[in-house]
Design an enzyme around this catalytic site. Sequence first.
Site, PDB file in Angstrom:
ATOM      1  N   GLU A 130     -14.238  92.151 -28.835  1.00 37.88           N
ATOM      2  CA  GLU A 130     -15.487  92.890 -29.019  1.00 37.88           C
ATOM      3  C   GLU A 130     -16.291  92.558 -30.108  1.00 37.88           C
ATOM      4  O   GLU A 130     -17.307  92.291 -29.981  1.00 37.88           O
ATOM      5  CB  GLU A 130     -14.963  94.457 -29.509  1.00 37.88           C
ATOM      6  CG  GLU A 130     -14.508  95.330 -28.379  1.00 37.88           C
ATOM      7  CD  GLU A 130     -15.840  95.854 -27.617  1.00 37.88           C
ATOM      8  OE1 GLU A 130     -16.914  95.725 -27.965  1.00 37.88           O
ATOM      9  OE2 GLU A 130     -15.516  96.494 -26.511  1.00 37.88           O
ATOM     10  N   SER A 131     -15.839  92.082 -31.040  1.00 40.76           N
ATOM     11  CA  SER A 131     -16.435  91.581 -32.395  1.00 40.76           C
ATOM     12  C   SER A 131     -15.877  90.332 -32.835  1.00 40.76           C
ATOM     13  O   SER A 131     -16.576  90.043 -34.069  1.00 40.76           O
ATOM     14  CB  SER A 131     -16.533  92.788 -33.346  1.00 40.76           C
ATOM     15  OG  SER A 131     -15.078  93.171 -33.755  1.00 40.76           O
TER      16      SER A 131
END
Length: 637
Positions: free
Chosen positions: A273-274
Amino acid sequence: MRSLEILVEIPHNRKTDGIGLPERESGGRIEMREDRSGVLARGIRLLHGIGVLAAILCSSGCHATTDRASGRFAEAGEIDMSVAASSLPPQAIEEEIVPDEAQMRPPERIAEEVDAQESAAEGEEEEEEAGTQGDTGASHLDQASEFYQAALAFWQEGNIEDALEALDSAHEQIVAFDPGADPRLLQRKHDLRYLISKQVVEIYASQENAAVDGGIAVVKNEHVQRAIARFQNAERDFFLESYRRSGRYRPMIVEELRKAGLPEQLSWLPLIESGFKVTAYSRARALGLWQFIPSTGTRFGLMRNRWIDERMDPVKSTRAAIGYLTYLHSLFGDWSTALAAYNSGEGTVLRRIADQEIDYLDSFWDFYDRLPRETAEYVPRFLAVLLIVEDPAAYGFALPEPLAPLPFETIEVSQPVALRDLEQQAGLAPGTLAELNPELRLRATPPISYSLRVPPGRGADLLAWVNALPRYTLPDRSYLVHRVRRGETLSVIAKRYGISIRSLTRYNRLRNPNHLRTGQKLRIPKKGSRLPPAPTYTTVTHTVRRGDSLWRLARRYHTTIEQIKRENHLRSNRLVVGQKLEVRAATSVSRRIYLVKRGDTLSGIARKHGIALDTLLRLNGLSPSDPIYPNQRLRLP
């Protein structure tokens, strides 16, 4: 009492119109045992206009059930069955019926009557078919709707079996209905199919426990293999750096997952995701470890205002992500589908399911190829991460030592104070408090009671400094924000605010002042505010290299494709390696340009280059709350 075994053969590829049995790929057989007199006596009363097969089925008292081996139906080929009796296994159904003595007659006579009346009944059916077909078709949707409403009522009462039976009946009516060329009826049929399938999924998902003891099923198919190969090659550095950062937050995430009863494997989701960056910001306006967009963050309790954005708080965003994942798993019933919905939204996944010819799916991979590309790659990437961290050596990885979690204690701060001032007074390294409190957008505490994270053992002296420091005040924006409405032009907007078109174009760095989008935000400088410095231009000679394009050159030299073509008399966009181009490149009073990297902040860039934050903001026409993006160019003094 004598017993009679009746075998009903359902021929191959034949539709038995008497009870609406659809075609089957292979013949089937239904067996029933009953007293001969009872069967025939009750069957005679049903022969006229129904058919001998329906008479025998109804007289047996059997009721239709469906095979629920997978979802609601056994296989895709059997879903469009109007009556589930055709999917019954070849087994005997026994029921003892006490016949009415007044109606008992010799079996031989009854058999003769059956033979004599069968042909007459078939003739009557043919005569009535043309007259009743329209009425029957028109009623199919109404009956399907009634069964669906009944299923909802049963579901609310907690009566799952009856709810599923009613949904089965609703689906039978939908399958039997032919809308013809009427688009309204076709849309209504599609809508009902969607509602029915969604309700079935929800009912079965509700019976699943969100805490899956076996965790997430990890498969290793061709899609996962491709994702592993990308991590081994092009994204190797990203994987290793993200794994190293995971140590900051993953222990906390694992603890929260255990409390919620969710699989600990989900603790690796922030890697894709990040990259385990709390300030990661995407083009879709998703922010934080778990990449919440503003609407979803608000939906799951994350506060967002000018001072605070809790999407960047690792603990609060983790709890919100757990709430969202729990909801998605309860909706879809399996983790792969839930994760796809986490990436693209449940609406996208539900629409893909509804677009299937068959609404009841067995697994995520049944509709994998119908998902948007990013979502389709999302689940394989996550499974690839699980495989690599489980056995890194098997995939050629030597994983680095993860960073240690940041220890902290909290103090209650009741007034706004700049974190930079607090760090300077307390002798802390620059950025210490910002790293512990990433949700503070302005790097200052809000004007309400706030739990500030501070290094362990420093709470008392930091609290004393808070009370001694002056109150932080929000910087006064030097501009207003105007949202472009339909039909507005730059000249209309400039006239409204008493500013020249040239100044408005320069203040907003518009490449094409004649092209405005409805909803676009424009900054309107206030009276007396300083405009960004006007750019200057110089002509450079560029030698075309492999990979160059007009679009890339226009971005590099801050000009336009049309300008480059016009100055070099180009008739097409085609370039040749070695070609010489004269480019009128835009420069400015500021000769230094900084290219924003992932994880950068405005205050961090200012500190890194030894300049005041307000100078950096003024030079680039930004405000403290404005987001910055990777590869964005910032002017430095």
